[in-house]
Each structure stands twice: as structure tokens, then as C-alpha cells.
Design a protein around this motif. Structure first.
Motif, mmCIF file in Angstrom:
data_model
loop_
_atom_site.group_PDB
_atom_site.id
_atom_site.type_symbol
_atom_site.label_atom_id
_atom_site.label_comp_id
_atom_site.label_asym_id
_atom_site.label_seq_id
_atom_site.Cartn_x
_atom_site.Cartn_y
_atom_site.Cartn_z
ATOM 1 N N SER A 178 -7.103 1.935 -2.518
ATOM 2 C CA SER A 178 -6.368 3.136 -2.132
ATOM 3 C C SER A 178 -7.028 4.388 -2.689
ATOM 4 O O SER A 178 -7.115 5.424 -2.026
ATOM 5 C CB SER A 178 -4.923 3.043 -2.606
ATOM 6 N N ARG A 181 -5.557 3.515 3.217
ATOM 7 C CA ARG A 181 -4.103 3.415 3.161
ATOM 8 C C ARG A 181 -3.731 1.944 3.035
ATOM 9 O O ARG A 181 -4.232 1.085 3.763
ATOM 10 C CB ARG A 181 -3.499 4.009 4.426
ATOM 11 N N ARG A 212 -0.546 -0.820 3.022
ATOM 12 C CA ARG A 212 0.863 -1.150 3.281
ATOM 13 C C ARG A 212 1.011 -2.655 3.073
ATOM 14 O O ARG A 212 0.244 -3.438 3.625
ATOM 15 C CB ARG A 212 1.282 -0.730 4.691
ATOM 16 N N ASP A 252 3.911 -6.048 1.961
ATOM 17 C CA ASP A 252 5.237 -6.580 1.622
ATOM 18 C C ASP A 252 5.333 -6.603 0.099
ATOM 19 O O ASP A 252 4.508 -7.231 -0.567
ATOM 20 C CB ASP A 252 5.372 -7.996 2.198
ATOM 21 N N GLU A 300 -6.795 1.555 7.120
ATOM 22 C CA GLU A 300 -5.546 0.989 6.587
ATOM 23 C C GLU A 300 -5.657 -0.532 6.512
ATOM 24 O O GLU A 300 -6.286 -1.166 7.361
ATOM 25 C CB GLU A 300 -4.373 1.388 7.487
ATOM 26 N N ARG A 342 -2.961 -3.799 6.054
ATOM 27 C CA ARG A 342 -1.564 -4.258 5.995
ATOM 28 C C ARG A 342 -1.561 -5.723 5.587
ATOM 29 O O ARG A 342 -2.318 -6.528 6.144
ATOM 30 C CB ARG A 342 -0.878 -4.080 7.356
ATOM 31 N N VAL A 365 6.458 -4.516 5.621
ATOM 32 C CA VAL A 365 5.445 -3.839 4.809
ATOM 33 C C VAL A 365 5.919 -2.448 4.400
ATOM 34 O O VAL A 365 6.667 -1.785 5.126
ATOM 35 C CB VAL A 365 4.090 -3.732 5.538
ATOM 36 N N ARG A 366 5.505 -2.039 3.218
ATOM 37 C CA ARG A 366 5.837 -0.726 2.669
ATOM 38 C C ARG A 366 4.574 -0.123 2.053
ATOM 39 O O ARG A 366 3.650 -0.848 1.679
ATOM 40 C CB ARG A 366 6.923 -0.836 1.597
ATOM 41 N N PRO A 367 4.522 1.194 1.911
ATOM 42 C CA PRO A 367 3.371 1.786 1.208
ATOM 43 C C PRO A 367 3.243 1.217 -0.194
ATOM 44 O O PRO A 367 4.250 0.980 -0.877
ATOM 45 C CB PRO A 367 3.710 3.285 1.172
ATOM 46 N N GLU A 405 2.700 7.607 0.359
ATOM 47 C CA GLU A 405 3.546 8.523 1.099
ATOM 48 C C GLU A 405 3.592 9.857 0.364
ATOM 49 O O GLU A 405 3.710 9.910 -0.859
ATOM 50 C CB GLU A 405 4.958 7.952 1.246
#
Length: 466
Positions: A53, A58, A60, A62, A110, A112, A122-124, A272
Motif C-alpha cells: 500500500s 490500493r 481491499r 476481508d 488494486e 482484493r 472486502v474492506r480497505p 479511504e
């Protein structure tokens, strides 16, 4: 950051050097184009992803997924690398065409990571979002254990390899447009002493700490209502000149506003964007035309779309390299105006180079002159190619706390009734930061009418009050 041409010696150095043995005690995580280098011993996946990162990807994921990883490989295709370390979960790699590449090659944007069939969870990636800043004791600050080098195009692999070995350092990032590499030094290094020691190394054009700069926002002023709710704002109507606001970010309440083109976290790429300080949100509202400074008059320039860039962390610090990331994002996202509502008496050769690069790319830069009438130059306002901005009070007189000097090119109203506070409650604030954001809006209005206007033309028009 921008991808480097494949035949560039700079890319070659970044790919081949900074050997895994240079930091045996720490994990090495480095991505170059579509390849990954990794050396990790029983390391949590979240820490590895955090390093990716920091290199502009980016992430993302879980939140339930965080296995410990042991792996060692060099320059492996990233798809194969991820498949090797993520055996029990699924992943997706998101690529985007890179405008900086002559071949318009895709760049990894990105990653994921999720359990099969559960991508919606998934979340940041949650990670540390603040710089580790050291007070040098002479009025300057720098990021701990980080060294920036601008390399000569003629530097050899052997020279750089020997330098990295001498320092026990690893390349963790690179800013291709200026040939700058970002090195992580061993924990507790004397960055200033190392800088002086290697400054004359053949092939090193400039060596600097990653200087840090504090944010000094406007002061609360007497009077004003400071409504606590976002004001209703229509989309900009007079053209589409984009203003990039490099500041402390943007509150989530405003992210869906019609004037927000996009948002980016240059401190912690991939996170974010938020705004713990409020200053960035204040400046975005003024630059966009959602708020007019007091004394601006009834005829004010229409608003503009804004790219909100979080360049300052929650402690109110940014750094040279963080600003380079922000400038790069502003350029890639079509900005024509760069609003810098802050300043420091610390001058950086590398930041000055980044400012020149931004101007060469067609950006008009405006920066605050400072909220102390010392007459001392404040940067970036005092750099060439930047419009330094002083502040006026609502009566049109010079604000008594506005800095002065030859580097102050223009002044503008510097007091505004704001629905968001800076480290405090909403209310009326005063400062050259407000004047800067307002001048950025005026510059955008000029560019709407004359897209080819240069800095000299814009200053001439601003001087006429148009």
C-alpha cells in the motif's frame, strides 16, 4: 507513482538492487511493474500488504484474513507470487492503463483478497496512517529512517549496490519523473549525518532526509455563525478546470458532493480518505465555491471540481515524498491548479524539483505566504513557478498576521465563515490558507476562459482584479 520505461537504467536499478540481504532483520516487500520481490519470515499478511500500500497499490481485503507468511523470492510475476502465498483464499488483481508509459502499459492499481464467493466482504486495509517524524532541533523535521536520493542517469548498478550495502539500506519506492529513490535505513539511523556523508558519492545528484512540514491552519476569528451542516452546493457551472487541494483530506460527509472529482490518500495510498484535522475540508469548500471568504464581494468566481488529496497525516505533518505522490496524483487526474494552503521555512532541493516538474506539466501552483508577519520566505510559496498568497481582512486591508516579502505575489480575502472547524468547532477562521484556496478558484476561473494562460498572464489578470 508513475511507471518507468522498461529500458530505463533507473528501473533496472530498482529491479536488481536493494538486495534481500540488505535488511535481514526486516521483511522486504517491493513491487516493480508486474513483478514482486518478497522476503518474509513468519510475517502477518497485513504487514506485507501495508508495504504494498505504501508503494501506491490500493488494498481491499476481508478483515478475517491475516495468515502468517514465510516466503523468499525475487522479481516474480505478481500473479504467480500472490498464488504462492495465498493458497487458501481467492484474490483479484485490478490493472489500469498507465498514461505515463509510452506504450500505455497497464499498472497494478488494486489487490482484493477474499474467501471464495465472499468478495462483497472486502474492506480497505486498516493500517497506520501517520508519518514517524523527528524534530531535528533546528526548526526542521524529517521522517525517521528515510533517505531520499536523486540519482544521476549515469550511475552504475555497482555504485548503487555498493552504496546500499554500505548503508544497510533498501529501496522501498521510486519517483520516476525525477529519478528519485526512497530508501529505508536501519532503525535509529542518523539520517542527517548519513546525508552529509554520501552527498558527494558519484552518481548521487542530491541526498536529503525526507523533510517533514507541519500544517499551520488558520486561527479562529471573532464573529460568524459557522453553521455545522454542509451547505447546499450545485455542480460547478463555469467550465471544468480541476483544482487539486493538497491538504489534510476530506470529511466523509462531503465525499459525495457534486464538486468532488476524486479523493486520494498520499500519506497512506490505498486507504479511504478522511480528515481528522478539518483543514483540508475547509480548503476544499472554498476552492470548490461552496464557501466564499468574507469581503469577497457579491461577484465571485464560480466553483470548480476539486481533487481532494490527503497529504498531511492526523498529526498535521506531510513530507517531501508524500507531496510528490500527491503531485503525481493531481497530474494523472487532470488537475490544472494546485492549491497548497500551508508553508514552512524549510527549503528542500527535491521539493523544489517536484514543484518545477508540476509547473512543466502545466499546473499553476498557489501557496500560502504564512500566518506570521516575519518577512521570512516560506516554502513552497517562495519557490519559482509558485504564486505566493497573502491575506486581506473583510475590509480589503492587509490582515495583520499575513506574512510579507517579495515572494508574496497576490493577496485575497483570508477570513471565512466555515461549517467545519480546524482542530475545533465550526466558526469564522482567518489565515493565508483561506486566501490561497480562494485564489486557486480564481485561477481556475481564468483557465476556464483561457486554458493556455501561463503564470505571468494569470498574475497580470489577478492584479487587475478580474
Amino acid at each position: 507513482m508513475k511507471r518507468i520505461k522498461k529500458n530505463s537504467i533507473f528501473l533496472l536499478l530498482c529491479l536488481l538492487l536493494s538486495p534481500l540481504s540488505a535488511q535481514a532483520a526486516e521483511s522486504v516487500v517491493r513491487v516493480n511493474g508486474d513483478r514482486l520481490t518478497l522476503n518474509a519470515q513468519n510475517e502477518e499478511l497485513s504487514k506485507i500488504l501495508g508495504s504494498l500500500s505504501e508503494q501506491g497499490i490500493r488494498i481491499r481485503i476481508d478483515p478475517r484474513i491475516n495468515p502468517k507468511i514465510t516466503a523468499a523470492f525475487n522479481n516474480r510475476p505478481i500473479g504467480a507470487a500472490m498464488a504462492g502465498i495465498l493458497r487458501s483464499v481467492d484474490y483479484a488483481l485490478i490493472w489500469k492503463k498507465d498514461k505515463s508509459s509510452t506504450a500505455n502499459e497497464p499498472r497494478l492499481r488494486e489487490i482484493r483478497i477474499f474467501y471464495k464467493g465472499q468478495e462483497a466482504l472486502v474492506r480497505p486495509l486498516k493500517k497506520g496512517a501517520n508519518l514517524t517524524v523527528v524534530n531535528n532541533g533546528d526548526g526542521t523535521y524529517f521522517v525517521k529512517d528515510i533517505l531520499l536520493l536523486r540519482l544521476a542517469p549515469t550511475i552504475t548498478e555497482e555504485t548503487l549496490a555498493a552504496l546500499l550495502d554500505q548503508l544497510g539500506a533498501a529501496i522501498i519506492d521510486a519517483y520516476a519523473p525525477l529519478g528519485i529513490v526512497r530508501l529505508r535505513l536501519p532503525h535509529g539511523s542518523d539520517v542527517q549525518a548519513i546525508t552529509e556523508t554520501i552527498a558527494s558519492t558519484p552518481g548521487v545528484q542530491t541526498a536529503e532526509p525526507d523533510y517533514a512540514y507541519p500544517l499551520e491552519g488558520g486561527s479562529p476569528a471573532i464573529g460568524g455563525t459557522g453553521a455545522s451542516l454542509p451547505p447546499p452546493v450545485d455542480s460547478p457551472k463555469n467550465g471544468n478546470t480541476i483544482i487539486a487541494v493538497l491538504d489534510s483530506g476530506l470529511l466523509s460527509d462531503y465525499k459525495a458532493s457534486p464538486f468532488v472529482q476524486s479523493a486520494y490518500d498520499a500519506v497512506s495510498p490505498g486507504a479511504e480518505v478522511g480528515d481528522e484535522l478539518g483543514h483540508g475540508t475547509q480548503m476544499t469548500l472554498i476552492a470548490a465555491g461552496a464557501v466564499n471568504p468574507l469581503g469577497a464581494g457579491s461577484i465571485t468566481p464560480a466553483g470548480s471540481p476539486v481533487v481532494a488529496i490527503r497529504a498531511f497525516d492526523d498529526n498535521g505533518f506531510t513530507s517531501t515524498y508524500t507531496l510528490m505522490r500527491g503531485i503525481d496524483y493531481a497530474i494523472e487526474n487532470g488537475s490544472r491548479v494546485l492549491s497548497l494552503s500551508w508553508g514552512s521555512e524549510t527549503s528542500s532541493t527535491l521539493l523544489a524539483s517536484a514543484v518545477r516538474y508540476a509547473a512543466a506539466k502545466g499546473l499553476i501552483l498557489v501557496a500560502a505566504a504564512g500566518n506570521a508577519p516575519t518577512g521570512n520566505p516560506v516554502y513552497p510559496a517562495a519557490y519559482d513557478n509558485v504564486i505566493g498568497v497573502g491575506a486581506l481582512d473583510p475590509n480589503g486591508d492587509t490582515w495583520d498576521q499575513s506574512n510579507y516579502g517579495d515572494f508574496v505575489a497576490v493577496s485575497a480575502p483570508g477570513m471565512a465563515d466555515l461549517p467545519v472547524g480546524y482542530k475545533g468547532d465550526p466558526g469564522t477562521y482567518a489565515g493565508t490558507s483561506i486566501a490561497t484556496a480562494y485564489i486557486a478558484r480564481r485561477v481556475a476561473a481564468i483557465l476556464n476562459q483561457n486554458p493556455d494562460a501561463d503564470r505571468a498572464t494569470i498574475l497580470r489578470i489577478l492584479g487587475k482584479g478580474k
